[in-house]
Motif scaffolding. Structure first.
Motif, PDB file in Angstrom:
ATOM      1  N   THR A 791       0.822  -1.203   0.000  1.00 32.75           N
ATOM      2  CA  THR A 791       0.000   0.000   0.000  1.00 32.75           C
ATOM      3  C   THR A 791       0.859   1.257   0.000  1.00 32.75           C
ATOM      4  N   GLU A 792       1.946   1.248   0.733  1.00 32.34           N
ATOM      5  CA  GLU A 792       2.858   2.385   0.728  1.00 32.34           C
ATOM      6  C   GLU A 792       3.454   2.621  -0.667  1.00 32.34           C
ATOM      7  N   CYS A 793       3.789   1.551  -1.368  1.00 36.38           N
ATOM      8  CA  CYS A 793       4.335   1.691  -2.722  1.00 36.38           C
ATOM      9  C   CYS A 793       3.283   2.254  -3.682  1.00 36.38           C
ATOM     10  N   ILE A 794       2.038   1.795  -3.531  1.00 41.20           N
ATOM     11  CA  ILE A 794       0.953   2.328  -4.373  1.00 41.20           C
ATOM     12  C   ILE A 794       0.773   3.815  -4.092  1.00 41.20           C
ATOM     13  N   ARG A 795       0.762   4.208  -2.831  1.00 43.23           N
ATOM     14  CA  ARG A 795       0.571   5.613  -2.461  1.00 43.23           C
ATOM     15  C   ARG A 795       1.714   6.481  -2.993  1.00 43.23           C
ATOM     16  N   ALA A 796       2.942   5.933  -2.970  1.00 39.48           N
ATOM     17  CA  ALA A 796       4.100   6.703  -3.431  1.00 39.48           C
ATOM     18  C   ALA A 796       4.189   6.773  -4.945  1.00 39.48           C
ATOM     19  N   GLY A 797       3.424   5.942  -5.646  1.00 34.31           N
ATOM     20  CA  GLY A 797       3.404   5.972  -7.107  1.00 34.31           C
ATOM     21  C   GLY A 797       4.631   5.398  -7.771  1.00 34.31           C
ATOM     22  N   VAL A 798       5.426   4.587  -7.028  1.00 36.61           N
ATOM     23  CA  VAL A 798       6.683   4.090  -7.602  1.00 36.61           C
ATOM     24  C   VAL A 798       6.464   2.970  -8.614  1.00 36.61           C
ATOM     25  N   TRP A 799       5.223   2.456  -8.722  1.00 34.84           N
ATOM     26  CA  TRP A 799       4.933   1.405  -9.707  1.00 34.84           C
ATOM     27  C   TRP A 799       4.095   1.922 -10.881  1.00 34.84           C
ATOM     28  N   ASP A 800       3.776   3.212 -10.881  1.00 37.67           N
ATOM     29  CA  ASP A 800       2.794   3.727 -11.849  1.00 37.67           C
ATOM     30  C   ASP A 800       3.234   3.609 -13.298  1.00 37.67           C
ATOM     31  N   ASP A 801       4.516   3.774 -13.575  1.00 36.58           N
ATOM     32  CA  ASP A 801       4.982   3.829 -14.961  1.00 36.58           C
ATOM     33  C   ASP A 801       5.509   2.497 -15.480  1.00 36.58           C
ATOM     34  N   LEU A 802       5.302   1.444 -14.734  1.00 30.83           N
ATOM     35  CA  LEU A 802       5.844   0.147 -15.144  1.00 30.83           C
ATOM     36  C   LEU A 802       4.972  -0.514 -16.199  1.00 30.83           C
ATOM     37  N   PRO A 804       3.323  -3.933 -17.934  1.00 28.85           N
ATOM     38  CA  PRO A 804       2.681  -5.049 -17.221  1.00 28.85           C
ATOM     39  C   PRO A 804       3.655  -6.123 -16.726  1.00 28.85           C
ATOM     40  N   ASN A 805       4.612  -6.529 -17.565  1.00 28.30           N
ATOM     41  CA  ASN A 805       5.540  -7.575 -17.117  1.00 28.30           C
ATOM     42  C   ASN A 805       6.474  -7.064 -16.023  1.00 28.30           C
ATOM     43  N   GLU A 806       6.779  -5.761 -16.045  1.00 29.41           N
ATOM     44  CA  GLU A 806       7.604  -5.180 -14.995  1.00 29.41           C
ATOM     45  C   GLU A 806       6.822  -5.094 -13.675  1.00 29.41           C
ATOM     46  N   LEU A 807       5.555  -4.738 -13.764  1.00 28.71           N
ATOM     47  CA  LEU A 807       4.717  -4.712 -12.555  1.00 28.71           C
ATOM     48  C   LEU A 807       4.628  -6.110 -11.951  1.00 28.71           C
ATOM     49  N   ALA A 808       4.477  -7.128 -12.813  1.00 33.32           N
ATOM     50  CA  ALA A 808       4.436  -8.503 -12.317  1.00 33.32           C
ATOM     51  C   ALA A 808       5.729  -8.843 -11.584  1.00 33.32           C
ATOM     52  N   ALA A 809       6.862  -8.365 -12.095  1.00 35.79           N
ATOM     53  CA  ALA A 809       8.150  -8.650 -11.463  1.00 35.79           C
ATOM     54  C   ALA A 809       8.241  -8.016 -10.075  1.00 35.79           C
ATOM     55  N   LEU A 916      -8.365  -4.073  -8.007  1.00 33.83           N
ATOM     56  CA  LEU A 916      -9.634  -3.723  -7.374  1.00 33.83           C
ATOM     57  C   LEU A 916      -9.454  -2.623  -6.332  1.00 33.83           C
ATOM     58  N   GLY A 917      -8.287  -2.599  -5.693  1.00 37.60           N
ATOM     59  CA  GLY A 917      -8.059  -1.618  -4.635  1.00 37.60           C
ATOM     60  C   GLY A 917      -7.912  -0.206  -5.138  1.00 37.60           C
ATOM     61  N   VAL A 918      -7.196  -0.018  -6.258  1.00 34.86           N
ATOM     62  CA  VAL A 918      -6.947   1.347  -6.758  1.00 34.86           C
ATOM     63  C   VAL A 918      -8.118   1.888  -7.561  1.00 34.86           C
ATOM     64  N   GLY A 919      -9.029   0.999  -7.978  1.00 36.15           N
ATOM     65  CA  GLY A 919     -10.187   1.471  -8.739  1.00 36.15           C
ATOM     66  C   GLY A 919      -9.948   1.396 -10.234  1.00 36.15           C
ATOM     67  N   PRO A 920     -11.026   1.298 -11.015  1.00 34.19           N
ATOM     68  CA  PRO A 920     -10.892   1.045 -12.460  1.00 34.19           C
ATOM     69  C   PRO A 920     -10.276   2.200 -13.246  1.00 34.19           C
ATOM     70  N   GLN A 921     -10.293   3.423 -12.704  1.00 36.45           N
ATOM     71  CA  GLN A 921      -9.787   4.570 -13.447  1.00 36.45           C
ATOM     72  C   GLN A 921      -8.278   4.758 -13.329  1.00 36.45           C
ATOM     73  N   ALA A 922      -7.671   4.106 -12.376  1.00 34.35           N
ATOM     74  CA  ALA A 922      -6.239   4.311 -12.148  1.00 34.35           C
ATOM     75  C   ALA A 922      -5.408   3.595 -13.202  1.00 34.35           C
ATOM     76  N   PRO A 923      -4.336   4.249 -13.719  1.00 33.85           N
ATOM     77  CA  PRO A 923      -3.468   3.591 -14.713  1.00 33.85           C
ATOM     78  C   PRO A 923      -2.888   2.277 -14.189  1.00 33.85           C
ATOM     79  N   LEU A 924      -2.639   2.231 -12.882  1.00 38.11           N
ATOM     80  CA  LEU A 924      -2.076   1.009 -12.307  1.00 38.11           C
ATOM     81  C   LEU A 924      -3.034  -0.170 -12.466  1.00 38.11           C
ATOM     82  N   ALA A 925      -4.344   0.110 -12.476  1.00 38.14           N
ATOM     83  CA  ALA A 925      -5.317  -0.966 -12.649  1.00 38.14           C
ATOM     84  C   ALA A 925      -5.192  -1.583 -14.035  1.00 38.14           C
ATOM     85  N   ASP A 926      -4.974  -0.748 -15.068  1.00 41.94           N
ATOM     86  CA  ASP A 926      -4.812  -1.274 -16.431  1.00 41.94           C
ATOM     87  C   ASP A 926      -3.567  -2.143 -16.536  1.00 41.94           C
TER      88      ASP A 926
END
Length: 945
Positions: A791-802, A804-809, A916-926
């Protein structure tokens, strides 16, 4: 016709007494707790709950601890009630979730409760299969959360293995759930015979006469005697082996006799010999429990190399058909990398392995073939004993020791009972058989102790965590959360354990009052004011001649006690330091070091033959100058061992025969090394301790120091001090036990408050009001061991620009945990700069989180581990299974296909929570959605559905 009559009318067997009583209680509207042995048929009670829900138009959840058991139960219920009436929810698999009966893992129903899911509406029954799982230290809290949170109108059907404190567990469920019928049945429907296999001979473990007498109903509840013939045979075998060793030594062979023989009795049978013996005895099908995946695979390989065939050609043809059906989803390339040909070859001959490292498809095929009688021998890890329906005629245990992730430990009576409980198929076998393979380390009396014990006590593992805390606070507020913690089984057990301590306090207070009366009387007999004697002030010497020597008398006695306590503490500290030094010195001993033995049965010089295998409890193997050979540990040394010299030890030194040990001892004596004479005296720590010096000075200066020490007042006062110490100690135990959960919860809330997940406000009356913030709402939807870090990483946005395969990693680093000490940190992670930077930022956030946890004395969140990150990144980007498995292997993990699928499942599970946590509009959800789609293919898709 009653609903129970309707239910039993569809069965082809009658109910046992405990099953009928439990079902009758359910029909009358009670909840039930059923404790019965493995294989006794507890699940029939859960199936009746399903029948009741369908008959009344309500809903039933059937929960299990593992997905494999959920899948199996779903298939069973769907076969009876039709697929339209039964659904399945296991986090990564969803089939007909709106059905009136849904089978699910326990975590799913817990998450539904916290989310206030509409699926809970109309729920009448929840079956909690294997409810004794609440003792599991990693996942056990989930069972308690469900039991505590379910609406009071829901009837909970708890099914447990036999536990020794079933009544206590039942009392708790009755306390928190209300009207609950507790039914305990210790009768096995299929009797279990215990055996030991010594070489090629099979023996009954217990004396047949005493066992027969017990079964004949002589009224004795004592454990029967160990079979004397078994003990005689083992003694004879050990003597013969030692004799062979001595003869072979005289004949020029060293190393303990003919190849293959072990010290003290020879080798156990090979796996093919074992299976062949079971086959000849009519004891197949059997499960051989081996406590390692490597061991299971090695056993299967041994059988494959032998000429062993357990199936007819017609049976092998049926096996081919079943295997082909289970392999439909695999490509030819996947089959090659997964070793399908060798696996199929074993199945066609009637034997298989079963463990978590196998691809789930392989395990499912083995389970189906075993149930159909087409696998006669399966080598399995203990996970097979967790409720999966694979009963056998015989269970074999090769060892009574297992690795628990940290150390090799003896099996507990509960584990032994759980494993051997698989033996004996109801309706097929007259009796089941448990066979322990004898080795020189196996003592028949030890086996008898395991076989005769009444299993294990159930101990709660409930403890507040971050996700639990925000969900509790959001639903119940701070006071309601604390009240719920107070109703947990953990607190229930703590409170019960406090009862004895409370009685001790009451008794001690009565004795204290009596002693005060005696002290008062003794003072009055001397013509003194009682208050002078009972004054516990510590007085300094005023120098005045008229100071009453009894003034502050109890304070003087306390000074004496303080001095004694300080002396004891200093002595303990010195011994602890010496023990630590002994551990370090024992761990540092090398082969050939000569040391002195001063205690126990053996004194004099000893030479180290093998260094200690571990540093926590080092026990090097030594040979003493009297030819004794064995391991020595900290208990054998008063002072740390001193290296007195070195001796050359031959590379293949013979320590297994009497002749060899005598030769080594002679060589040791001839080295000329001598034992030191006397021991150097150490200056006492008390001589330099300032606190002790201060106390002694205060004692000498006290006016009461001039009184005769034999005075009756001294005796009474010291007795009084002992009673006061009893009270203080017992009250400290009570405070520790009754406040543990509350203290943990308050510390977690403090972390959440500091990081902005909750807001704590103290109102005008001084009461705390806690509200959950938007960040806390996000945390409440992340169910992971690393929930706060995620949750702290999501709030800090450090995964936003990854990608899909990088997010999985990166997500894989949150869930993956190596089975061995082969941690892979972010700094060694290959990949592009964006991924490396994101991982580095994730680790920085982890450091900040753990620093906050340390300030509030909360256990640290586990560090991210990238050991699976490369593999999942390759797999989710479309690379082959061969490449993905090889990538994991290159990072030192040697990942098995089963582990590969399992870790992918967990990555998918957490990715879905993030989406589901960040909501459907968030880029991280895509990105999370695309990552899941990339993972759901091939062998992973076949398992995720």
């Amino acid at each position: 016709m009653s609903r129970l009559d309707d239910f039993t009318g569809r069965l082809d067997f009658g109910l046992d007494d405990f099953q009928r009583r439990a079902c009758e209680a359910l029909e009358e509207g009670h909840g039930v707790l059923v404790c019965a042995p493995t294989g006794a048929g507890k699940t029939i009670v859960g199936e009746f709950a399903v029948h009741l829900a369908l008959a009344t138009g309500s809903k039933c959840f059937y929960t299990t601890p593992i997905k494999a058991l959920s899948n199996q139960k779903y298939a069973d219920l769907a076969a009876v009630h039709g697929s339209a009436s039964v659904g399945l929810l296991t986090g990564d698999n969803s089939i007909n979730p709106d059905a009136p009966v849904v089978v699910m893992t326990t975590e799913v129903v817990r998450n539904m409760i916290y989310a206030n899911s509409p699926a809970l509406y109309g729920l009448s029954h929840v079956v909690m299969d294997e409810v004794h799982f609440l003792a599991d230290r990693f996942r056990g809290a989930v069972w308690e959360e469900v039991i505590l949170h379910l609406d009071p109108s829901v009837r909970v059907v708890s099914l447990s293995a036999t536990v020794s404190n079933a009544e206590e567990f039942g009392d708790w469920i009755q306390t928190v759930r209300g009207d609950t019928t507790v039914i305990v049945d210790e009768h096995r429907p299929v009797p279990l015979s215990q055996h030991m296999l010594v070489g090629s001979r099979m023996f009954d473990l217990f004396d047949p006469q005493s066992t027969a007498a017990r079964r004949a109903g002589d009224g004795s509840r004592e454990r029967p005697d160990v079979n004397p013939e078994l003990k005689r045979h083992i003694r004879h075998r050990i003597l013969m082996a030692d004799d062979r060793g001595d003869r072979s030594h005289r004949g020029g062979r060293r190393g303990g006799g003919p190849r293959g023989h072990r010290r003290g009795g020879g080798r156990p049978p090979s796996r093919p010999e074992l299976v062949g013996r079971l086959d000849r005895e009519g004891l197949l099908p059997a499960i051989g429990f081996i406590f390692s995946r490597v061991g299971c695979d090695a056993a299967l390989a041994q059988c494959l190399r032998s000429g062993l065939h357990l199936l007819t050609p017609d049976e092998s043809t049926i096996v081919d058909e079943v295997v082909a059906r289970h392999l439909e989803e695999l490509s030819p390339a996947d089959e090659e990398v997964l070793g399908v040909d060798e696996w199929r070859a074993g199945l066609r001959r009637g034997f298989a392995a079963h463990h978590a490292g196998l691809l789930p498809t392989f395990r499912h095929a083995v389970e189906e073939l075993f149930v159909r009688g087409l696998v006669k021998m399966v080598f399995a890890t203990e996970t097979l004993a967790l409720g999966i329906n694979m009963p056998a005629r015989t269970v074999v245990l090769e060892r009574l020791v297992k690795f628990n992730g940290e150390a090799h430990v003896d099996l507990t009576p509960g584990e032994f009972t759980q494993l051997t409980g698989r033996a004996g198929r109801r309706g097929i076998d007259i009796e089941g058989h448990a066979v322990v393979v004898w080795t020189p380390e196996t003592i028949p009396e030890q086996v008898a102790g395991l076989a005769g014990a009444r299993t294990f006590p159930l101990r709660s593992s409930f403890a507040p965590e971050y996700n639990m805390a925000v969900n509790l606070l959001g639903r119940l507020g701070i006071d309601g959360s604390r009240e719920l913690l107070n109703r947990s089984f953990a607190q229930f057990q703590a409170d019960r354990s406090v009862v004895g301590q409370s009685r001790k306090v009451d008794d001690a207070r009565r004795r204290l009052r009596k002693l005060d009366i005696e002290l008062t009387g003794a003072a009055q007999n001397r013509g003194m004011e009682p208050g002078v004697v009972l004054d516990d002030t510590v007085l300094d010497d005023t120098g005045a001649d008229d100071v009453d020597p009894y003034a502050g008398f109890l304070g003087y006695i306390q000074l004496r006690e303080d001095i004694r306590r300080r002396e004891r503490d200093l002595k303990f500290e010195r011994r602890a330091a010496e023990a630590a030094s002994t551990v370090a010195d024992l761990a540092a001993l090398k082969r050939g070091h000569v040391i002195g033995l001063h205690g126990g049965r053996h004194r004099g010089l000893a030479v180290v033959l093998e260094p200690a295998a571990q540093s926590a409890d080092p026990k090097p193997l030594v040979l003493a100058q009297d030819a004794w050979c064995g391991r020595v540990g900290t208990r054998d040394f008063v002072n740390p061992p001193q290296v007195l010299g070195n001796m050359r030890v031959p590379k293949h030194a013979d320590r297994r025969t009497g002749r060899g040990r005598r030769d080594l001892a002679s060589a040791l004596r001839s080295t000329g090394i001598e034992m030191p004479r006397g021991r150097s005296k150490k200056r006492s720590a008390a001589a330099d301790d300032r606190e002790l010096q201060r106390l002694r000075s205060a004692l000498r200066a006290h006016p009461a120091h001039q009184i005769n020490g034999g005075d009756e007042l001294f005796r009474l006062a010291e007795r009084r001090n002992r009673v006061v110490r009893e009270i203080v100690s017992a009250e400290r135990v009570i405070a520790d036990r009754t406040s543990t959960l509350g203290v943990q919860f308050d510390r977690i809330v403090a972390v959440l408050d500091e990081l902005g997940y909750v807001e704590v406000v103290v109102d005008e009356s001084g009461a705390e009001q806690v509200s959950v913030t938007a960040a806390g709402e996000l945390l409440s939807r992340i169910y992971s061991e690393s929930d706060l870090l995620v949750t702290e990483c999501i709030r800090a946005g450090v995964w936003d620009d990854l990608a899909p395969n990088e997010l999985a990693a990166v997500v894989a680093a949150m869930v993956f945990e190596a089975r061995r000490e082969s941690f892979a940190g972010a700094d060694t992670m290959p990949g592009n700069a964006r991924l490396r930077q994101s991982l580095a930022q994730t680790v920085e956030i982890w450091r900040d989180v753990t620093a906050t946890e340390a300030r509030h004395r909360v256990d640290a969140t586990r560090e991210p581990d990238t050991g699976f990150s490369v593999a999942v990144s390759l797999w989710s980007s479309g690379r082959s299974l061969t490449e993905a498995l090889a990538a994991a292997g290159e990072r030192g993990q040697l990942l098995s296909p089963g582990d590969f699928v399992r870790w992918n499942r967990q990555v998918v599970d957490l990715l879905e929570q993030i989406r589901l946590g960040v909501g459907p509009q968030a880029p991280l959800a895509d990105s999370a959605r695309a990552a899941v789609a990339g993972i759901r293919r091939g062998v992973v898709a076949a398992e995720l559905g």
